[in-house]
Design an enzyme around this catalytic site. Structure first.
Site, PDB file in Angstrom:
ATOM      1  N   SER A 357     -80.373  32.268  -4.131  1.00 35.93           N
ATOM      2  CA  SER A 357     -79.366  31.192  -4.466  1.00 35.93           C
ATOM      3  C   SER A 357     -78.075  31.422  -3.666  1.00 35.93           C
ATOM      4  CB  SER A 357     -79.047  31.164  -5.939  1.00 35.93           C
ATOM      5  OG  SER A 357     -80.187  30.730  -6.674  1.00 35.93           O
ATOM      6  N   THR A 358     -77.614  30.434  -3.032  1.00 34.59           N
ATOM      7  CA  THR A 358     -76.505  30.518  -2.083  1.00 34.59           C
ATOM      8  C   THR A 358     -75.896  29.129  -1.940  1.00 34.59           C
ATOM      9  OG1 THR A 358     -77.694  32.260  -0.899  1.00 34.59           O
ATOM     10  CG2 THR A 358     -75.964  31.156   0.335  1.00 34.59           C
ATOM     11  N   VAL A 359     -74.743  29.008  -1.310  1.00 37.36           N
ATOM     12  CA  VAL A 359     -74.232  27.701  -0.896  1.00 37.36           C
ATOM     13  C   VAL A 359     -73.997  27.726   0.601  1.00 37.36           C
ATOM     14  CG1 VAL A 359     -73.234  27.091  -3.128  1.00 37.36           C
ATOM     15  CG2 VAL A 359     -71.828  28.326  -1.468  1.00 37.36           C
TER      16      VAL A 359
END
Length: 538
Positions: A357-359
């Protein structure tokens, strides 16, 4: 780069979303509020760097499922005809030794809690990038994030889904005092917010104001650092004030390979962007097949397996690596690895090149500056640790370390681990083509390769390149494919020895954005079907 102009509605397996074109400026993000903040900053006279930092500052609020104020960040910046890179990943606490963990009964670094955290690097990276290349006052750059934190924002659908999953995951920790602040801050009503509900955080607003007023110093040497250190000490963690105070992000030289006339750029280790380059080197020496055909995907998967096996074995903090980037990217080593690829699925093993999970978001402005920016806590909300009264959620990046003294990526105090977040960039003949990136843990290099080949080999436009069906290698001979992958080709992959699972959950296949600049200066932006993304421009 010539931009394909054929209608994506006439192309098989393409979404109904269209490429967005603009001339003066563009901000692409997986979250509409973040994209709006980028555009607001550009319209106020900020450049692409100011816009990217403004987006980075609001992301911990609007997409806390992928990052926080206690995240790491990596950034590629095209400015005045040159590409720059900054490594905003933090090291482990100095006290984080194998003996310290063993004394507490651990045989690996935990995925959650105070013992999973490294020094957060993103805030220092914001300040450093803005100072060197931005032109707005730092307070003004962070002002939209402060405003949204105080007044609230409407939660987007995918973020709501991921938030609910996280609340369910952390519910098993409710009785553990170190996780109480997470529930108080991120589930104040006893649950995750639903899509369309307004979420605000006065704590985060005050924290962002302190960061803005001190250009990040308060996070590392002021009151915020003191509160962080006090909480970790109270909960028997290892992160200290001294660990925070000594942190400085590192400017680095990006690395690249030429792939069919285009230079594909990634950050050097300790990130695994080199995985992308290694896989592309293998594929560049193989005959090109048809897109989405089993034979072609087999070659891609096998090349990716070999590259990921190598990076898992060799990549860590550069000071601890036993092989060099040049050795891993050498023509000779690529030829030796390529020769291992046959007609059937292999069980990959690392080679020796020596003799979630990352942006992600990106920006561009009319002066030619372009930014590829990625920020992450690692797993969703990260460690599950929130510093009371601040809204700071802390990463769980130390979980990337090995617990094996013989391994290059073994846990040690003050060392940066193998890192999964990777911004990408394309150039051709010394000119910028543009930034791209796909968030999602170990899916990231796999999606980079697929998107780059979609663009360069099969001439898809940015939206098509992002939306096309994807596969993901998950270990051994296991491969996941999206449900819109041609069914007959999936069956052929299985006959080649791949253990194939068809996945309906698109959130596990990466979520990305892209901006490409045409030769006449026109910008073409895209954000894919797997996220709540938005392209905003003028």
């Amino acid at each position: 780069m010539p931009l394909p102009v054929f209608d994506p509605l006439d192309h098989p397996h393409a979404s109904r979303r269209q490429v967005v074109y603009a001339r003066r400026g563009m901000a692409c993000a997986g979250n509409p509020t973040a994209a709006s903040v980028g555009l607001q900053t550009l319209l106020k006279g900020g450049n692409a760097v100011d816009a990217a930092v403004a987006m980075a500052a609001v992301m911990p609020l609007v997409e806390p499922t992928g990052n926080g104020l206690g995240s790491d960040a990596f950034v590629l910046i095209w400015k005045d005809g040159r590409l720059y890179g900054i490594n905003g990943s933090g090291p482990s606490p100095l006290a984080a030794t194998l003996d310290a963990y063993r004394a507490r009964g651990f045989t690996e670094v935990p995925a959650y809690g105070v013992l999973s955290a490294d020094v957060p690097g993103c805030v220092a990276a914001w300040a450093e990038v803005a100072k060197r290349f931005g032109r707005m006052d730092f307070k003004d750059v962070l002002a939209p994030a402060v405003d949204y934190a105080r007044r609230g924002f409407a939660v987007s659908p995918t973020v709501s889904l991921l938030w609910a999953r996280a609340e369910k995951l952390y519910s098993k920790f409710r009785a553990d005092p170190q996780f109480e602040p997470w529930f108080e801050h991120f589930a104040p009503a006893g649950r995750a917010p639903k899509a369309g509900e307004v979420f605000s955080s006065a704590d985060m607003a005050r924290t962002l104001e302190l960061i803005a007023a001190t250009e990040g110093r308060a996070f590392y040497k002021g009151v915020l650092a003191e509160r962080t250190a006090e909480f970790f000490e109270a909960k028997k963690g290892l992160l200290t004030y001294e660990d925070l105070a000594s942190y400085v992000p590192e400017w680095v030289e990006p690395i690249s390979v030429n792939y069919r006339g285009y230079d594909v750029w990634e950050m050097p280790p300790n990130g695994h962007g080199i995985t992308v380059l290694m896989a592309l080197k293998l594929l560049s020496g193989m005959p090109l097949g048809e897109r989405l055909k089993a034979e072609t995907m087999h070659q891609q998967i096998e090349a990716m397996k070999l590259a990921m096996a190598d990076t898992a074995e060799h990549v860590t903090d550069p000071a601890a690596m036993r092989v060099s980037v040049d050795e891993l990217l050498s023509d000779d080593y690529a030829a030796r690895r390529r020769a291992l690829i046959g007609p059937e699925a292999l069980l990959p093993q690392a080679g020796d090149p020596r003799g979630s999970s990352t942006v992600y978001f990106c920006t561009a402005d009319e002066e030619g500056t372009m930014v590829s920016f990625i920020q992450s806590n690692y797993r969703g909300f990260g460690s599950g640790i929130v510093i009371p009264g601040t809204g700071i959620s802390i990463n769980d990046r130390a979980n990337n370390f090995r617990f094996d003294e013989a391994h290059a990526n073994c846990l040690a105090g003050g060392k940066r681990p193998y890192h999964t977040i990777i911004p990408g960039f394309l150039t051709k003949d010394g000119a910028a083509v543009g930034p791209f990136g796909i968030m999602g843990g170990f899916m990231q290099p796999q999606a980079h390769v697929q998107v780059v080949e979609n663009l360069i080999d099969w001439h898809l436009n940015p939206q098509q390149a992002l939306d096309a069906p994807r596969w993901q290698w998950t270990g051994g001979r296991r491969v996941e494919v999206e449900a819109d992958m041609p069914a007959n080709e999936v069956l052929k992959l299985a006959r080649m020895g791949h253990e194939v699972t068809v996945k309906a959950d698109l959130t596990q296949m990466g979520r990305g954005q892209m901006i490409l600049r045409a030769e006449d200066g026109t910008l073409a932006g895209a954000t894919e079907k797997r996220t709540d993304g938005q392209v905003m421009c003028f």
